[in-house]
Design an enzyme around this catalytic site. Sequence first.
Site, PDB file in Angstrom:
ATOM      1  N   GLU A 152      -2.203  68.140 -26.340  1.00  0.00           N
ATOM      2  CA  GLU A 152      -1.965  67.057 -27.295  1.00  0.00           C
ATOM      3  C   GLU A 152      -2.863  65.866 -26.971  1.00  0.00           C
ATOM      4  OE1 GLU A 152       2.194  66.107 -27.512  1.00  0.00           O
ATOM      5  OE2 GLU A 152       2.762  68.128 -28.114  1.00  0.00           O
ATOM      6  N   ARG A 194       8.650  71.752 -26.305  1.00  0.00           N
ATOM      7  CA  ARG A 194       7.381  71.413 -25.677  1.00  0.00           C
ATOM      8  C   ARG A 194       6.392  72.522 -26.012  1.00  0.00           C
ATOM      9  NH1 ARG A 194       8.997  67.008 -25.451  1.00  0.00           N
ATOM     10  NH2 ARG A 194       9.101  65.555 -23.701  1.00  0.00           N
ATOM     11  N   HIS A 234       3.529  65.238 -33.055  1.00  0.00           N
ATOM     12  CA  HIS A 234       4.586  64.919 -32.083  1.00  0.00           C
ATOM     13  C   HIS A 234       5.335  63.646 -32.506  1.00  0.00           C
ATOM     14  CE1 HIS A 234       5.827  65.608 -27.635  1.00  0.00           C
ATOM     15  NE2 HIS A 234       6.839  65.167 -28.360  1.00  0.00           N
TER      16      HIS A 234
END
Length: 324
Positions: free
Chosen positions: A266, A237, A285
């Site tokens: 993000e 993360r 991601h």
Amino acid sequence: MKRNVLLYKGIPEQALQKLQAHFNVTYFDGINDNNKSAFLSALAETEGLIGASVKMDAEILEHAPKLKAASTISVGTDQYNLPYLAQRNIPLMHTPNVLNETTADTLFTLIMCTARRAVEMANMVREGRWTSSISEAHFGTDIHGKTLGIIGMGRIGYAIAKRAHLGFDMKIQYSNRSRKEEAEKDFNASYMDMASLLKTSDFVCVMTPLTPQTERLIGKNEFAMMKKSAIFINGSRGKVIDESALIDALTQGTIKAAGLDVFEVEPLPADSPLCKLDNAVVFPHIGSATAETRFNMVMCAVDNLINALNGDISKNCANKDLLK
């Protein structure tokens, strides 16, 4: 009589039909300013929640007094407050295992792209800057035979170690809350403290979950411990690392390069320095983002919710140890 379930993310028709066969399903295509009020109202009669990528904090879930179970279409659980759910005796189901191999593929792709400067070199060709034979200034770094340090030897960490050791003859060392005898037996992995791992690894791959204990786990001091030739990979993360400290380390040559699939914010802002650094490879991601794996994750999440609302949380319950 069917129970009421609220779905807050679009899913394939096959998965939706399975949900509808068991429950009365109310569907929201994500939550935004236009539909949030209707979403909160729908929570009043909801016994089950299923979706992903929306923060489900206590302020929202207070609107769901009848909630009996939640199922996130992800392995990560940071969109939910686990202690709060446990206080209300609500199980949170998640989707481990189905994405292990796919995510490990992604992380090893980052290792390869970063070591061989693949994105940088491809851009050089596309932009017409490849005008002579490749010189030492453009050389990459070997992967085979090097030392890979994994911080967080969970299921995905193990899958990365498998690729590294069996495919690239890499020496494996790891730091973890407890020893992983399987990794030691299968890959001759060495268990060590994080400081020793940082100092001696050619590649450092972080795969820990985000918890209060791991937030900003890797910062200025940790980057300073690494070899100047080290390549840093983050697939856990974004908040597990101090992103500004990483940018400084890349800019100042404290470490050689970094490959990242996750970020503090993000989507990554277009003006982030990470987007301008040749020694940073950044992915949006995509750890589990293949058609096959994402479908399997959805079906797993649907089955998880069905099982949980039927009283079975023996498999894939993220907060089982916290429940009453």
